[in-house]
Design a protein around this motif. Structure first.
Motif, short mmCIF file in Angstrom:
data_model
loop_
_atom_site.label_atom_id
_atom_site.label_comp_id
_atom_site.label_asym_id
_atom_site.label_seq_id
_atom_site.Cartn_x
_atom_site.Cartn_y
_atom_site.Cartn_z
N ASN A 1 0.80 -1.22 0.00
CA ASN A 1 0.00 0.00 0.00
C ASN A 1 0.84 1.27 0.00
OD1 ASN A 1 -2.47 -1.26 -0.10
ND2 ASN A 1 -2.75 -1.30 2.12
N ALA A 2 1.88 1.31 0.82
CA ALA A 2 2.68 2.54 0.92
C ALA A 2 3.39 2.81 -0.40
CB ALA A 2 3.67 2.43 2.07
N GLN A 3 3.92 1.76 -1.04
CA GLN A 3 4.59 1.96 -2.33
C GLN A 3 3.58 2.34 -3.40
OE1 GLN A 3 8.35 -0.52 -3.19
NE2 GLN A 3 6.95 -1.96 -2.24
N GLY A 4 2.41 1.71 -3.36
CA GLY A 4 1.39 2.01 -4.36
C GLY A 4 0.92 3.45 -4.25
N ARG A 5 0.70 3.87 -3.04
CA ARG A 5 0.21 5.23 -2.81
C ARG A 5 1.28 6.25 -3.22
NH1 ARG A 5 -3.95 8.11 -0.42
NH2 ARG A 5 -5.26 6.30 -0.67
N ALA A 6 2.53 5.97 -2.84
CA ALA A 6 3.63 6.88 -3.20
C ALA A 6 3.80 6.92 -4.72
CB ALA A 6 4.92 6.44 -2.52
N PHE A 7 3.68 5.76 -5.34
CA PHE A 7 3.85 5.69 -6.80
C PHE A 7 2.79 6.54 -7.50
CE2 PHE A 7 2.99 3.88 -10.96
CZ PHE A 7 4.26 3.81 -11.50
N LEU A 8 1.55 6.33 -7.10
CA LEU A 8 0.47 7.06 -7.75
C LEU A 8 0.62 8.56 -7.52
CD1 LEU A 8 -1.74 5.82 -9.44
CD2 LEU A 8 -3.25 5.85 -7.44
N GLY A 9 1.02 8.93 -6.32
CA GLY A 9 1.21 10.35 -6.02
C GLY A 9 2.29 10.97 -6.89
N ALA A 10 3.40 10.26 -7.04
CA ALA A 10 4.51 10.78 -7.83
C ALA A 10 4.14 10.87 -9.31
CB ALA A 10 5.74 9.90 -7.65
N ILE A 11 3.41 9.87 -9.80
CA ILE A 11 2.98 9.90 -11.21
C ILE A 11 2.04 11.08 -11.45
CG2 ILE A 11 1.62 8.70 -12.97
CD1 ILE A 11 4.27 7.37 -12.62
N ARG A 12 1.09 11.25 -10.57
CA ARG A 12 0.11 12.33 -10.77
C ARG A 12 0.77 13.70 -10.67
NH1 ARG A 12 -4.72 11.15 -6.83
NH2 ARG A 12 -5.75 12.80 -8.00
N ALA A 13 1.80 13.78 -9.82
CA ALA A 13 2.46 15.07 -9.64
C ALA A 13 3.37 15.43 -10.81
CB ALA A 13 3.26 15.06 -8.34
N ALA A 14 3.95 14.42 -11.45
CA ALA A 14 5.02 14.72 -12.41
C ALA A 14 4.78 14.20 -13.83
CB ALA A 14 6.34 14.15 -11.88
N TRP A 15 3.89 13.22 -13.99
CA TRP A 15 3.72 12.60 -15.30
C TRP A 15 2.27 12.79 -15.72
CZ3 TRP A 15 7.69 9.76 -17.84
CH2 TRP A 15 8.87 9.62 -17.09
N ASP A 16 2.04 13.83 -16.44
CA ASP A 16 0.68 14.21 -16.77
C ASP A 16 -0.08 13.11 -17.54
OD1 ASP A 16 -1.37 16.06 -16.77
OD2 ASP A 16 -0.92 16.63 -18.86
N ALA A 17 -1.24 12.75 -17.05
CA ALA A 17 -2.14 11.87 -17.81
C ALA A 17 -3.56 12.07 -17.29
CB ALA A 17 -1.74 10.40 -17.68
N PRO A 18 -4.35 12.84 -18.01
CA PRO A 18 -5.72 13.12 -17.55
C PRO A 18 -6.50 11.84 -17.25
CG PRO A 18 -5.19 14.43 -19.50
CD PRO A 18 -4.04 13.48 -19.29
N ALA A 19 -6.23 10.79 -18.02
CA ALA A 19 -6.98 9.55 -17.84
C ALA A 19 -6.78 8.97 -16.44
CB ALA A 19 -6.55 8.53 -18.89
N LEU A 20 -5.64 9.27 -15.84
CA LEU A 20 -5.34 8.71 -14.52
C LEU A 20 -6.16 9.39 -13.42
CD1 LEU A 20 -3.60 6.55 -13.22
CD2 LEU A 20 -1.79 8.24 -12.96
N GLU A 21 -6.56 10.62 -13.65
CA GLU A 21 -7.23 11.37 -12.58
C GLU A 21 -8.57 10.73 -12.18
OE1 GLU A 21 -5.74 13.62 -10.73
OE2 GLU A 21 -4.04 13.04 -11.98
N GLY A 22 -9.35 10.35 -13.19
CA GLY A 22 -10.63 9.71 -12.90
C GLY A 22 -10.44 8.39 -12.19
#
Lengths: 256, 282
Positions: free
Chosen positions: A127-148
């Motif tokens: 969970n901690a790695q998954g949450r950190a991963f998703l946070g870092a991707i959303r912060a730095a790797w733009d993909a509107p599809a991921l937001e939903g």
């Protein structure tokens, strides 16, 4: 959805060492997909991977993993019978749900992935790695599809690392075969890295293990193809017990 | 009510080779301060016995497979429920033997429910997998608010007392436990082929021939972690204990079925706070 242009040819090939190369990896992987996988699954991606040993630290203390050969066997079993097998199945389903923009379907897979963690520390690791991963991707790797999709995953503690990587890959148009291969290869490399520090072993020993496990990573990718979620499971009982016993281990370098 | 046909359909092509079928359903409700039988249904080779229990103890449902074991094509469906506020202990008459098959897969599905504030103990005796056997098993559990649930599943690979080694097996087992509709625990065992070889590894069985998982979802389960660890430390076999998401889980490995029991019986008595059903000691 999301970025077009990441493509891979889906064929398999028999390598010189007899291993079956996973579909997609032997051919051209689109540079945009390759760029993402190399960045996201590198040890420097900020998920804190180096703080988790997946129970290995206890297996070292216990004497089960005392040499490079035993470390290789330990990781090989995780790929065939443990988290490698289960994460591969979950990864494929999560990738497919994310690729079709099915937030509810993805949330159900993520809930199963979280419930499937066998111990407190494995739950933390996932969970901690998954949450950190998703946070870092959303912060730095733009993909509107991921937001939903991220909104659908919000009620969870995680999502687990496998579900997070699969979701991001799908949202960025990275095909499942190379993404899953990269995910499992990173899983192997991370445990080897933990072993190098904790056994301890030399860097060359570590690289030999990673090189040697190539066909087993490919086999785990292939074995998960077409498997329903009902097939989740394995037989890595001692790895599960190791992560439980690690909770009370006296001297610890790792969080799992 | 679920049908045996639906359970069979979940087993993947077992229907055509069907051999024995059984379906049992038992439901207790809480009325006027007592646990009372609400529904009782048995069909085919699945039977339920309701033995007299000592005063002050909850009712017991003893499940019996009268076909004497399971082989490829058999389908068994058990449904057990303790409605809101009720208590119920479910167990099995004997160890379940999974025999060598000529074809097909044996399917066993258990669907359990404990309503709001109910208490359900699911305490089947071990499943013994013979060489050449094939089993697809499913445990689905739905818990209401404040329900207490304790469960064990034990697997023994071969008749270990006779030194049997299981070289060929097709086993898939899955647990899905929901609390108020939310999945809180899932587990799976999947072994195809040479079980002895698979269980030889340091990350798998370390040479063990018997494995059990024990779980409890209950108020206060988390507070029992330290006592559970102390208990586990004094028992035979390799035992891991962990507490998370409001549940306590034990994973146990042992060299054979007898050693497994030496660990599982004290753990279950610790979690349930009373002796196991008498059939466990017959």
């Amino acid at each position: 959805m999301a970025m077009a242009g990441c493509t891979a040819t889906i064929t398999g090939t028999i390598m010189a060492d007899g291993a079956v190369a996973p579909a997609a990896l032997e051919d051209r992987v689109d540079p945009a997909a390759l760029h993402r996988l190399l960045a996201w699954l590198s040890p420097s991606f900020p998920v804190g991977a180096y703080t988790y040993s997946h129970g290995l630290e206890w297996a070292i203390e216990d004497g089960t993993v005392a040499t490079a050969a035993y470390l290789r066997a330990w990781i090989g079993a995780l790929l065939a019978h443990g988290a490698g097998r289960s994460d591969a199945i979950l990864f494929r389903h999560a990738h497919a749900a994310a690729a079709r923009g099915d937030g509810a379907g993805l949330a159900a897979i993520a809930e199963l992935a979280e419930a499937f963690q066998p111990s407190a520390e494995r739950r933390l690791e996932a969970n901690a790695q998954g949450r950190a991963f998703l946070g870092a991707i959303r912060a730095a790797w733009d993909a509107p599809a991921l937001e939903g999709l991220a909104a659908a995953l919000e009620p969870l503690e995680g999502p687990t690392y496998a579900v997070a990587v699969a979701s991001a890959a799908a949202a960025h148009g990275v095909p499942v075969e190379p993404a899953l291969h990269a995910f499992l290869a990173a899983f192997v490399a991370n445990i080897v890295s933990a072993g190098i520090r904790a056994v301890p072993l030399g860097q060359t020993d570590g690289q030999r293990i990673i090189a040697g496990l190539g066909p087993e990573v490919a086999a785990a990718v292939a074995a998960s193809r077409g498997r329903p979620l009902d097939d989740l499971g394995g037989a890595a009982f001692r790895a599960d017990i190791a992560s439980m016993k690690h909770e009370t281990q006296y001297t610890r370098l790792f969080r799992s | 009510m679920r049908s045996v046909d639906e359970a069979a359909a979940g087993g993947g092509g077992a229907v055509a080779l069907e051999r024995a079928r059984g379906h049992a359903r038992v439901v207790f409700r809480r009325t006027d301060g007592r646990d009372r039988l609400d529904t009782f249904y048995q069909q085919g080779c699945a039977k339920v016995r309701l033995p007299r229990v000592e005063p002050g103890r909850p009712p017991e449902a003893v499940l019996i497979n009268t076909s004497g074991g399971i082989t490829g094509g058999d389908v068994l469906l058990y449904e057990v429920e303790a409605q809101a506020g009720a208590s119920l202990v479910a167990t099995t008459q004997a160890a379940e033997r999974i025999y060598r098959r000529s074809a097909g897969i044996g399917v066993v599905e258990s669907r359990l429910a404990a309503g709001d504030g109910a208490r359900l103990d699911w305490l089947p005796q071990e499943t013994i997998l013979f060489d050449g056997s094939a089993l697809s098993r499913r445990l689905e559990v739905d818990l209401g608010a404040g329900a207490a649930f304790t469960a064990i599943e034990s697997l023994v690979f071969g008749r270990t007392a006779m030194g049997e080694t299981v070289r060929d097996v097709a086993l898939s087992d899955r647990w899905r436990i929901r609390r108020q509709g939310r999945l809180v625990y899932a587990d799976g065992v999947a072994i195809e082929g040479d079980a002895a070889a698979v269980l030889e590894g340091g990350a798998t069985g370390g040479g063990a021939r018997a494995v059990a998982t024990i779980l409890q979802v209950a108020e206060g389960a988390a507070e029992r972690r330290d006592a559970a660890r102390d208990l586990a430390a004094g028992l035979p076999g390799e035992i891991g204990v962990s507490v998370f998401a409001g549940l306590i889980v034990f994973r146990i490995l042992a060299v054979d079925g007898r050693a497994l029991r030496a660990a599982t019986v004290p753990i279950l008595e610790f979690l349930c706070g009373r002796p196991l059903p008498r059939v466990w000691h017959c």
